[in-house]
Design a protein around this motif. Structure first.
Motif, PDB file in Angstrom:
ATOM      1  N   PHE A 297       0.834  -1.206   0.000  1.00  0.00           N
ATOM      2  CA  PHE A 297       0.000   0.000   0.000  1.00  0.00           C
ATOM      3  C   PHE A 297       0.873   1.262   0.000  1.00  0.00           C
ATOM      4  O   PHE A 297       0.609   2.214  -0.733  1.00  0.00           O
ATOM      5  N   GLY A 298       1.928   1.272   0.814  1.00  0.00           N
ATOM      6  CA  GLY A 298       2.803   2.445   0.875  1.00  0.00           C
ATOM      7  C   GLY A 298       3.511   2.705  -0.431  1.00  0.00           C
ATOM      8  O   GLY A 298       3.592   3.844  -0.905  1.00  0.00           O
ATOM      9  N   ALA A 299       4.047   1.638  -1.062  1.00  0.00           N
ATOM     10  CA  ALA A 299       4.731   1.806  -2.347  1.00  0.00           C
ATOM     11  C   ALA A 299       3.763   2.307  -3.406  1.00  0.00           C
ATOM     12  O   ALA A 299       4.102   3.187  -4.220  1.00  0.00           O
ATOM     13  N   ALA A 300       2.536   1.768  -3.425  1.00  0.00           N
ATOM     14  CA  ALA A 300       1.529   2.211  -4.392  1.00  0.00           C
ATOM     15  C   ALA A 300       1.174   3.677  -4.170  1.00  0.00           C
ATOM     16  O   ALA A 300       1.016   4.446  -5.129  1.00  0.00           O
ATOM     17  N   THR A 301       1.080   4.095  -2.906  1.00  0.00           N
ATOM     18  CA  THR A 301       0.765   5.493  -2.591  1.00  0.00           C
ATOM     19  C   THR A 301       1.884   6.415  -3.059  1.00  0.00           C
ATOM     20  O   THR A 301       1.634   7.502  -3.603  1.00  0.00           O
ATOM     21  N   GLY A 302       3.148   6.005  -2.864  1.00  0.00           N
ATOM     22  CA  GLY A 302       4.275   6.810  -3.327  1.00  0.00           C
ATOM     23  C   GLY A 302       4.283   6.958  -4.837  1.00  0.00           C
ATOM     24  O   GLY A 302       4.523   8.046  -5.371  1.00  0.00           O
ATOM     25  N   LEU A 303       4.019   5.860  -5.550  1.00  0.00           N
ATOM     26  CA  LEU A 303       3.957   5.927  -7.019  1.00  0.00           C
ATOM     27  C   LEU A 303       2.805   6.813  -7.482  1.00  0.00           C
ATOM     28  O   LEU A 303       2.947   7.590  -8.437  1.00  0.00           O
ATOM     29  N   GLU A 304       1.653   6.684  -6.806  1.00  0.00           N
ATOM     30  CA  GLU A 304       0.505   7.501  -7.183  1.00  0.00           C
ATOM     31  C   GLU A 304       0.823   8.982  -7.015  1.00  0.00           C
ATOM     32  O   GLU A 304       0.402   9.814  -7.815  1.00  0.00           O
ATOM     33  N   TYR A 305       1.612   9.321  -5.985  1.00  0.00           N
ATOM     34  CA  TYR A 305       2.019  10.715  -5.795  1.00  0.00           C
ATOM     35  C   TYR A 305       2.898  11.187  -6.951  1.00  0.00           C
ATOM     36  O   TYR A 305       2.707  12.293  -7.470  1.00  0.00           O
ATOM     37  N   LEU A 306       3.863  10.361  -7.364  1.00  0.00           N
ATOM     38  CA  LEU A 306       4.734  10.749  -8.477  1.00  0.00           C
ATOM     39  C   LEU A 306       3.940  10.956  -9.757  1.00  0.00           C
ATOM     40  O   LEU A 306       4.192  11.888 -10.520  1.00  0.00           O
ATOM     41  N   HIS A 307       2.950  10.079  -9.999  1.00  0.00           N
ATOM     42  CA  HIS A 307       2.185  10.135 -11.249  1.00  0.00           C
ATOM     43  C   HIS A 307       1.108  11.213 -11.230  1.00  0.00           C
ATOM     44  O   HIS A 307       0.870  11.872 -12.251  1.00  0.00           O
ATOM     45  N   SER A 308       0.443  11.400 -10.090  1.00  0.00           N
ATOM     46  CA  SER A 308      -0.726  12.292 -10.042  1.00  0.00           C
ATOM     47  C   SER A 308      -0.519  13.519  -9.152  1.00  0.00           C
ATOM     48  O   SER A 308      -1.180  14.535  -9.361  1.00  0.00           O
ATOM     49  N   GLY A 309       0.365  13.430  -8.172  1.00  0.00           N
ATOM     50  CA  GLY A 309       0.538  14.536  -7.239  1.00  0.00           C
ATOM     51  C   GLY A 309       1.618  15.517  -7.638  1.00  0.00           C
ATOM     52  O   GLY A 309       1.727  16.592  -7.050  1.00  0.00           O
ATOM     53  N   CYS A 310       2.433  15.169  -8.622  1.00  0.00           N
ATOM     54  CA  CYS A 310       3.517  16.053  -9.064  1.00  0.00           C
ATOM     55  C   CYS A 310       3.121  16.731 -10.377  1.00  0.00           C
ATOM     56  O   CYS A 310       2.466  16.137 -11.224  1.00  0.00           O
ATOM     57  N   THR A 311       3.543  17.967 -10.545  1.00  0.00           N
ATOM     58  CA  THR A 311       3.314  18.703 -11.784  1.00  0.00           C
ATOM     59  C   THR A 311       4.640  19.258 -12.283  1.00  0.00           C
ATOM     60  O   THR A 311       5.218  20.136 -11.653  1.00  0.00           O
ATOM     61  N   PRO A 312       5.184  18.747 -13.407  1.00  0.00           N
ATOM     62  CA  PRO A 312       4.625  17.662 -14.223  1.00  0.00           C
ATOM     63  C   PRO A 312       4.779  16.305 -13.534  1.00  0.00           C
ATOM     64  O   PRO A 312       5.544  16.177 -12.576  1.00  0.00           O
TER      65      PRO A 312
END
Length: 394
Positions: A297-312
């Protein structure tokens, strides 16, 4: 979920909030009872009747929103409810008599401050509206407040215009000071690692050593191998990204050293090494099922941040078990951003680049076409989920 849909909430609510233990639902605590905190969540409209179905509620916090209408009587029927906070909304009318009784008996803590349309004792007519006298008072107070706000806004605009250049300059200086605070000399690196006397990890990109900062914090010091042009570019990319991204499930970055001869990255020390080491451990209790769920769950949350929480958005390009670090509480931290790429804009569907990464974790489409997307990271993450050590004689 019905409440989330009713108010169109932008909350991170996925999977089971109670598995793994303390799985973070934004605004909800899971234990023997339920404690939703939806304060300051931009809620509009009336208090939803869906709340009446949450029979295990002990605390309900809906403060600092824009809720209107009357305080619903169904709140009195929730058997475990002992605390309600409805302050700083736009609720109106009288309070239900049963709630008042519970408050008088000490069975309920109730906050209703800063709801100007709520009727107090003797101020409500039979239809639940305030008296003409109360309305006149509200109108006078509103006019006075409006006048004061207008004056304050004019003053604020003038002050803002005068200080804009000064604020921009101070912000630039603050940014530069932050960057400088993360730069170490090579002699400082030698001192913190006791001349690189304890190796805690090795990889294709370099060796990791154990160290201490002057303030006593434990650190992991990665000495990047070689100074070839490609390695230098990867180092610069990693430093640039690490100074911009900050998240609970990304490896905490402390600083770096680049004196032209040596390239060093300094991270917070992870007491339980990396996930590959744990998965390769032959002991039956190396990782229990609950720990595996939390790490995934933690690794998935970190990846989701890189893909969706960062601009770009950021594509890691090397998601694998050895790049998922574990702290003392077995919380997952994604590391090693040397191969990462930033997506230029939301309209870009992929990046064409030379294939890089680790065999076995590479997306076949990326391998064949050189077109890398967020899905390439998801593929590598899937391999991590399915990874198992080789069985004897297999």
């Amino acid at each position: 979920m019905a409440i989330k849909e009713y108010y169109q909430l932008k909350k991170y609510w996925v999977a089971d909030p109670c598995l793994p233990q303390n799985s973070p639902w934004d605004g909800l605590t899971c234990d023997n009872s339920s404690t939703p905190d939806l304060s300051n969540s931009r809620l509009d409209g009336i208090i939803s009747g869906h709340i009446s179905k949450l029979t295990a509620l002990t605390t309900l916090n809906l403060s600092r929103n824009n809720l209107n209408g009357q305080v619903p009587a169904f709140l009195q029927d929730l058997p475990s409810l002992i605390k309600i906070d409805l302050s700083n909304n736009n609720l109106s009318g009288p309070l239900p008599a049963s709630l008042k009784e519970k408050m008088k008996d000490g069975q309920l803590m109730f906050s209703i401050e800063n709801n100007p349309r709520i009727c107090q004792e003797g101020q409500c007519s039979q239809d639940g509206k305030t008296t003409h006298k109360s309305r006149r008072t509200v109108i006078v107070i509103s006019l006075v407040i409006s006048t004061l706000l207008t004056v304050l806004i004019v003053v604020a605009v003038i002050v803002t215009i005068k200080r804009r250049k000064q604020d921009n300059h101070q912000q630039y200086q603050t940014t530069m000071e932050y960057k400088k605070s993360g730069i170490f000399t090579y002699s400082e690196v030698v001192a913190m690692t006791n001349d690189f006397d304890k190796v805690i990890g090795k990889g294709g990109s370099g060796t990791v050593y154990y160290g201490h900062l002057k303030d006593g914090r434990e650190v992991a010091v990665k000495k990047v191998a070689g100074l070839v042009e490609e390695g230098t570019k990867e180092f610069q990319v990693e430093v640039h990204l690490l100074m911009q991204v900050h998240h609970k499930h990304l490896a905490p970055f402390i600083g770096y050293c680049d004196d032209g001869k040596q390239m060093v990255l300094i991270y917070e020390y992870m007491a339980n090494g990396n996930l590959r080491q744990r998965l390769s451990d032959e002991r039956a209790d190396a990782l229990n099922w609950q720990q595996r769920l939390r790490i995934a769950f933690g690794a998935a949350t970190g990846l989701e941040y890189l893909h969706s929480g960062c601009t770009p958005a950021i594509i890691h390009r090397d998601v694998k078990s050895s790049n998922i670090l574990l702290n003392a509480n077995f919380e997952a931290k994604i590391a090693d951003f040397g191969l990462s790429k930033s997506v230029i804009s939301s309209s870009v569907t992929h990046i064409t680049t030379a294939v890089a990464g680790t065999a076995g974790y590479l997306d076949p489409e990326y391998w064949c076409t050189g077109k890398v997307t967020e899905k390439s990271d998801v593929y590598g993450f899937g391999v991590v989920l399915l990874w198992r050590r080789k069985c004897p004689n297999s």
